[in-house]
Design a protein around this motif. Structure first.
Motif, PDB file in Angstrom:
ATOM      1  N   LYS A 252       4.908  -3.180  -8.663  1.00  0.00           N
ATOM      2  CA  LYS A 252       4.976  -2.002  -7.798  1.00  0.00           C
ATOM      3  C   LYS A 252       3.671  -1.806  -7.035  1.00  0.00           C
ATOM      4  CE  LYS A 252       6.374   0.503 -11.391  1.00  0.00           C
ATOM      5  NZ  LYS A 252       6.980  -0.500 -12.307  1.00  0.00           N
ATOM      6  N   ASP A 253       3.808  -1.229  -5.849  1.00  0.00           N
ATOM      7  CA  ASP A 253       2.649  -0.918  -5.020  1.00  0.00           C
ATOM      8  C   ASP A 253       2.971   0.342  -4.223  1.00  0.00           C
ATOM      9  OD1 ASP A 253       0.164  -1.195  -3.706  1.00  0.00           O
ATOM     10  OD2 ASP A 253       0.371  -3.378  -3.712  1.00  0.00           O
ATOM     11  N   GLU A 254       1.931   0.944  -3.612  1.00  0.00           N
ATOM     12  CA  GLU A 254       2.140   2.199  -2.882  1.00  0.00           C
ATOM     13  C   GLU A 254       2.876   1.956  -1.571  1.00  0.00           C
ATOM     14  OE1 GLU A 254      -0.936   5.042  -2.496  1.00  0.00           O
ATOM     15  OE2 GLU A 254      -1.777   4.627  -4.478  1.00  0.00           O
ATOM     16  N   LEU A 255       3.660   2.950  -1.158  1.00  0.00           N
ATOM     17  CA  LEU A 255       4.541   2.806   0.004  1.00  0.00           C
ATOM     18  C   LEU A 255       3.789   2.802   1.322  1.00  0.00           C
ATOM     19  CD1 LEU A 255       7.331   2.732   1.358  1.00  0.00           C
ATOM     20  CD2 LEU A 255       7.416   5.223   1.146  1.00  0.00           C
ATOM     21  N   ASN A 256       2.850   3.725   1.524  1.00  0.00           N
ATOM     22  CA  ASN A 256       2.204   3.873   2.830  1.00  0.00           C
ATOM     23  C   ASN A 256       0.722   4.139   2.617  1.00  0.00           C
ATOM     24  OD1 ASN A 256       1.270   4.855   5.426  1.00  0.00           O
ATOM     25  ND2 ASN A 256       3.413   5.207   5.975  1.00  0.00           N
ATOM     26  N   LEU A 257      -0.123   3.266   3.143  1.00  0.00           N
ATOM     27  CA  LEU A 257      -1.567   3.371   2.961  1.00  0.00           C
ATOM     28  C   LEU A 257      -2.273   3.957   4.167  1.00  0.00           C
ATOM     29  CD1 LEU A 257      -2.327  -0.092   1.269  1.00  0.00           C
ATOM     30  CD2 LEU A 257      -1.586   2.054   0.214  1.00  0.00           C
TER      31      LEU A 257
ATOM     32  N   SER B 209      -1.716  -7.233   8.673  1.00  0.00           N
ATOM     33  CA  SER B 209      -1.673  -5.908   8.038  1.00  0.00           C
ATOM     34  C   SER B 209      -1.584  -6.004   6.516  1.00  0.00           C
ATOM     35  CB  SER B 209      -0.488  -5.100   8.569  1.00  0.00           C
ATOM     36  OG  SER B 209       0.745  -5.776   8.328  1.00  0.00           O
ATOM     37  N   LEU B 210      -0.918  -7.033   5.986  1.00  0.00           N
ATOM     38  CA  LEU B 210      -0.710  -7.132   4.544  1.00  0.00           C
ATOM     39  C   LEU B 210      -2.023  -7.293   3.787  1.00  0.00           C
ATOM     40  CD1 LEU B 210       1.290  -7.270   2.194  1.00  0.00           C
ATOM     41  CD2 LEU B 210       1.475  -9.737   2.578  1.00  0.00           C
ATOM     42  N   GLY B 211      -3.001  -7.986   4.376  1.00  0.00           N
ATOM     43  CA  GLY B 211      -4.270  -8.217   3.713  1.00  0.00           C
ATOM     44  C   GLY B 211      -5.219  -7.041   3.764  1.00  0.00           C
ATOM     45  N   ARG B 212      -4.769  -5.906   4.271  1.00  0.00           N
ATOM     46  CA  ARG B 212      -5.620  -4.725   4.410  1.00  0.00           C
ATOM     47  C   ARG B 212      -5.184  -3.634   3.423  1.00  0.00           C
ATOM     48  NH1 ARG B 212      -8.572  -4.789   8.919  1.00  0.00           N
ATOM     49  NH2 ARG B 212      -8.413  -2.559   9.330  1.00  0.00           N
ATOM     50  N   GLY B 213      -5.110  -4.014   2.169  1.00  0.00           N
ATOM     51  CA  GLY B 213      -4.773  -3.053   1.115  1.00  0.00           C
ATOM     52  C   GLY B 213      -3.431  -3.286   0.473  1.00  0.00           C
ATOM     53  N   GLY B 214      -2.563  -4.081   1.112  1.00  0.00           N
ATOM     54  CA  GLY B 214      -1.263  -4.356   0.517  1.00  0.00           C
ATOM     55  C   GLY B 214      -0.112  -4.016   1.429  1.00  0.00           C
ATOM     56  N   PRO B 215       1.131  -4.105   0.920  1.00  0.00           N
ATOM     57  CA  PRO B 215       2.315  -3.879   1.749  1.00  0.00           C
ATOM     58  C   PRO B 215       2.361  -2.481   2.372  1.00  0.00           C
ATOM     59  CG  PRO B 215       2.881  -3.977  -0.592  1.00  0.00           C
ATOM     60  CD  PRO B 215       1.472  -4.461  -0.476  1.00  0.00           C
ATOM     61  N   GLY B 216       1.698  -1.510   1.743  1.00  0.00           N
ATOM     62  CA  GLY B 216       1.689  -0.161   2.311  1.00  0.00           C
ATOM     63  C   GLY B 216       1.022  -0.097   3.667  1.00  0.00           C
ATOM     64  N   CYS B 217       0.120  -1.048   3.970  1.00  0.00           N
ATOM     65  CA  CYS B 217      -0.496  -1.067   5.298  1.00  0.00           C
ATOM     66  C   CYS B 217       0.460  -1.664   6.321  1.00  0.00           C
ATOM     67  CB  CYS B 217      -1.802  -1.859   5.261  1.00  0.00           C
ATOM     68  SG  CYS B 217      -2.821  -1.633   6.751  1.00  0.00           S
ATOM     69  N   THR B 218       1.295  -2.614   5.892  1.00  0.00           N
ATOM     70  CA  THR B 218       2.329  -3.145   6.783  1.00  0.00           C
ATOM     71  C   THR B 218       3.343  -2.049   7.115  1.00  0.00           C
ATOM     72  OG1 THR B 218       2.049  -5.323   5.758  1.00  0.00           O
ATOM     73  CG2 THR B 218       4.020  -4.997   7.087  1.00  0.00           C
ATOM     74  N   VAL B 219       3.699  -1.245   6.114  1.00  0.00           N
ATOM     75  CA  VAL B 219       4.599  -0.104   6.347  1.00  0.00           C
ATOM     76  C   VAL B 219       3.962   0.858   7.347  1.00  0.00           C
ATOM     77  CG1 VAL B 219       5.615   1.945   5.288  1.00  0.00           C
ATOM     78  CG2 VAL B 219       5.773  -0.255   4.121  1.00  0.00           C
ATOM     79  N   ALA B 220       2.676   1.176   7.151  1.00  0.00           N
ATOM     80  CA  ALA B 220       1.988   2.110   8.052  1.00  0.00           C
ATOM     81  C   ALA B 220       1.949   1.569   9.477  1.00  0.00           C
ATOM     82  CB  ALA B 220       0.564   2.365   7.546  1.00  0.00           C
ATOM     83  N   THR B 221       1.781   0.255   9.614  1.00  0.00           N
ATOM     84  CA  THR B 221       1.751  -0.366  10.938  1.00  0.00           C
ATOM     85  C   THR B 221       3.096  -0.229  11.635  1.00  0.00           C
ATOM     86  OG1 THR B 221       0.068  -1.948  10.195  1.00  0.00           O
ATOM     87  CG2 THR B 221       1.335  -2.530  12.166  1.00  0.00           C
ATOM     88  N   TRP B 222       4.167  -0.453  10.903  1.00  0.00           N
ATOM     89  CA  TRP B 222       5.510  -0.300  11.473  1.00  0.00           C
ATOM     90  C   TRP B 222       5.763   1.146  11.895  1.00  0.00           C
ATOM     91  CZ3 TRP B 222      10.200  -2.959  12.393  1.00  0.00           C
ATOM     92  CH2 TRP B 222      10.117  -4.348  12.261  1.00  0.00           C
ATOM     93  N   GLU B 223       5.386   2.093  11.055  1.00  0.00           N
ATOM     94  CA  GLU B 223       5.634   3.496  11.401  1.00  0.00           C
ATOM     95  C   GLU B 223       4.852   3.901  12.646  1.00  0.00           C
ATOM     96  OE1 GLU B 223       5.546   6.499   8.474  1.00  0.00           O
ATOM     97  OE2 GLU B 223       7.171   5.608   7.292  1.00  0.00           O
ATOM     98  N   LYS B 224       3.611   3.440  12.743  1.00  0.00           N
ATOM     99  CA  LYS B 224       2.803   3.779  13.921  1.00  0.00           C
ATOM    100  C   LYS B 224       3.404   3.186  15.190  1.00  0.00           C
ATOM    101  CE  LYS B 224      -1.922   3.481  15.780  1.00  0.00           C
ATOM    102  NZ  LYS B 224      -2.028   4.927  16.064  1.00  0.00           N
TER     103      LYS B 224
END
Length: 539
Positions: free
Chosen positions: A81-86, A188-203
């Motif tokens: 498990k990892d955080e959803l949005n970083l 984006s994935l290498g910047r803290g984990g999948p939650g940063c990829t999620v944040a990129t998509w939302e932005k």
């Protein structure tokens, strides 16, 4: 789109994708109609097992109640498990409002990681000098499940798309990664984990994402083996290997082949050998695999075998990294039940409309107009297959009378930013002055940054302010359908959208809800899909 260097294909790079687990009720278990109660109990247990086979995320609880509980806990422990949005709160997209029946859509980001963080992943991914380097999100697909569960849409983003990556904070170390502009999305994935990829998509899209699922090379191979093979098609013999070392190593004969294990991974990673050797062609091959896999799972009678199901459950839970909202077998099973409500013919696979960057060779950017349109359709829960049933009838006028114009406090925000254009300067101030000039003297401009809105909207928090919001809409010529109740505001709030970037007269645009041709839509029930082989990679 071809890219050289250590992150290239085959020995030089990697891509993967999450083979989306979904399925139907399986096939008949073959048992006759027993007349005694024990036989009837066995039939019921078999039928339950077949229902579990609707997804590879299914759980088969075997043995005594105690053993079943321990096995359930074992499967839960398998999940990572990892955080959803970083990202920061300001970059997050607003949750969609419920439809008339109280239902809301579900958005899940599927991420394929190229991590070389284990001996197996290193062997599968190649590029020995990249061991334990920052992983990249080389496959990104947004899965949208409609609020009424009648249809599903999938949007792929090419891995070399240039986007703005927001500031992200690593939940484990607390390290803060500053925001980046015009950077390839897979970084984006290498910047803290999948939650940063999620944040990129939302932005980028302003689409609220509810969950993510991530898988790596080894996970793809083990899942493909557990599924037992997925049919894929090529229109000529293919060998994805060039003299200079590029290629996934995929070698198939013309026609349909059932791929599994390493061969399935090779199919999903192949760029050199499909069409024009670009990431766009690779996305089409991935869509073909996903569609075929869904059909295979829904039609494959062998998935009624308890041992097979147990293997699928073990494999799936061991292969996935998910957010806390999907962090148990029970939650994954609930999700699978929602997914299987959608018939295969209502699944639509698309690729984000794109064009080549004018400033960065080999990279792509969202195609102006078409990309925004596709994101809006998903955001507004409009089916990409064009088969939505439109709701009719005008918005009911509020029974609560509006206050006098000069007593209505209105906060005006600038939401004109889109995925392809920055916010128009001064729009909140301009429209606040317009309102003041029309008697709404309590209108004030809000200078804080807000998410972009495709359409101008007026929000209010409670029933006693509905009449006030509708009065503001009427004064500006904004349709009442653009007035909505929201818990995210504490007063009447006018968000000036991308449809009102200039001028003081609002003209509601006529909606065009057709999916752009540039999205290359593929229907989930299309069994005639066959990848075109680049003539330079035949054998």
């Amino acid at each position: 789109m071809a890219r050289s260097g250590v992150r290239g294909e085959g020995p030089a790079a990697g891509d993967t994708m999450f083979p989306r687990p979904r399925g139907g009720d399986g096939a008949d278990d073959g048992a006759g109609r027993g007349k005694s109660r024990p036989h009837g109990d066995r039939r019921r247990r078999r039928r339950r097992a077949l229902r579990w086979s609707a997804t590879v995320l299914a759980v088969v609880i075997l043995g005594t109640a105690g053993a079943g509980y321990l096995y359930y806990q074992h499967l839960n422990a398998n999940l990572k498990k990892d955080e959803l949005n970083l990202g920061d709160a300001k970059d997050r997209a607003r949750k969609p409002k419920a439809n008339a029946a109280g239902q809301t859509p579900l958005n899940i980001l599927l991420i394929g990681s190229d991590a070389r963080d284990s001996e197996e992943n290193q062997k599968l991914g190649g590029a020995k000098d990249t061991f334990n380097t920052a992983p990249r999100a080389d496959v990104q697909m947004l899965l949208h499940l409609s609020a009424d569960r009648t249809n599903m849409s999938v949007v792929s983003m090419p891995r070399d798309t240039l986007v703005d990556i927001p500031r992200c904070t690593d939940p484990g170390t607390g390290k803060v990664y500053g925001a980046l502009t015009s950077t390839i999305t897979n970084d984006s994935l290498g910047r803290g984990g999948p939650g940063c990829t999620v944040a990129t998509w939302e932005k980028l899209t302003n689409i609220h994402i509810d969950h993510f699922m991530m898988i790596d090379f080894a996970g793809v191979v083990s899942m493909a083996d557990a599924i037992g093979g997925v049919p894929v098609c090529v229109d000529a013999d293919i060998y994805s290997k060039s003299s200079d070392g590029h290629g996934s190593g995929l070698k198939l004969k013309k026609g349909t082949t059932y791929v599994k294990g390493v061969q399935a991974l090779e199919w999903l990673r192949t760029r050199y050998g499909f069409e024009d050797n670009t990431d766009i062609a690779r996305a089409k091959a991935q869509h073909q695999y996903m569609n075929a896999m869904v059909r295979q799972l829904r039609e494959n009678a062998t998935l009624g075998n308890p041992n097979r199901l147990r293997n699928l459950a073990e494999t799936a839970t061991s292969a996935l990294t998910v957010d806390d909202g999907l962090g148990s077998v029970a939650k994954l099973y609930d999700l699978s039940k929602e997914l299987k409500k959608v018939p295969t013919k209502r699944i639509t696979m698309t690729t984000m409309p794109w064009q080549y960057s004018a400033t960065n060779s080999g990279r792509v950017v969202p195609k102006p107009g078409d990309a925004d349109k596709l994101f809006r359709l998903v955001r507004e829960d409009i089916a990409l297959d064009g088969k939505d049933k439109k709701e009719s009838g005008a918005t009911a006028e509020s029974t609560d009378p509006a206050a006098a114009d000069d007593r209505i406090a209105v906060q005006v925000q600038n939401g004109t930013r889109s995925s392809t254009r920055s916010a128009a300067t001064g729009r909140a101030h301009t429209i606040a002055e317009l309102l003041a000039g029309r008697g709404f003297t309590e209108a004030k401009a809000d200078s804080s940054a807000v998410p972009g809105e495709e359409k101008t909207v007026i929000r209010y928090p409670s029933a006693d302010l509905e009449g006030d919001a509708q009065r503001v809409a009427k004064a500006l010529g904004i349709p009442e359908s653009s007035v909505e109740r929201s818990a995210d505001t504490d007063g009447v709030t006018l968000v000036v959208g991308a449809d009102w970037r200039s001028g003081t007269k609002y003209t509601a645009a006529k909606d065009d809800d057709t999916t752009p041709e540039s999205a290359q839509a593929i229907n989930g029930s299309d069994e005639k899909q066959c990848m075109h082989v680049n003539p330079g990679y035949t054998w």
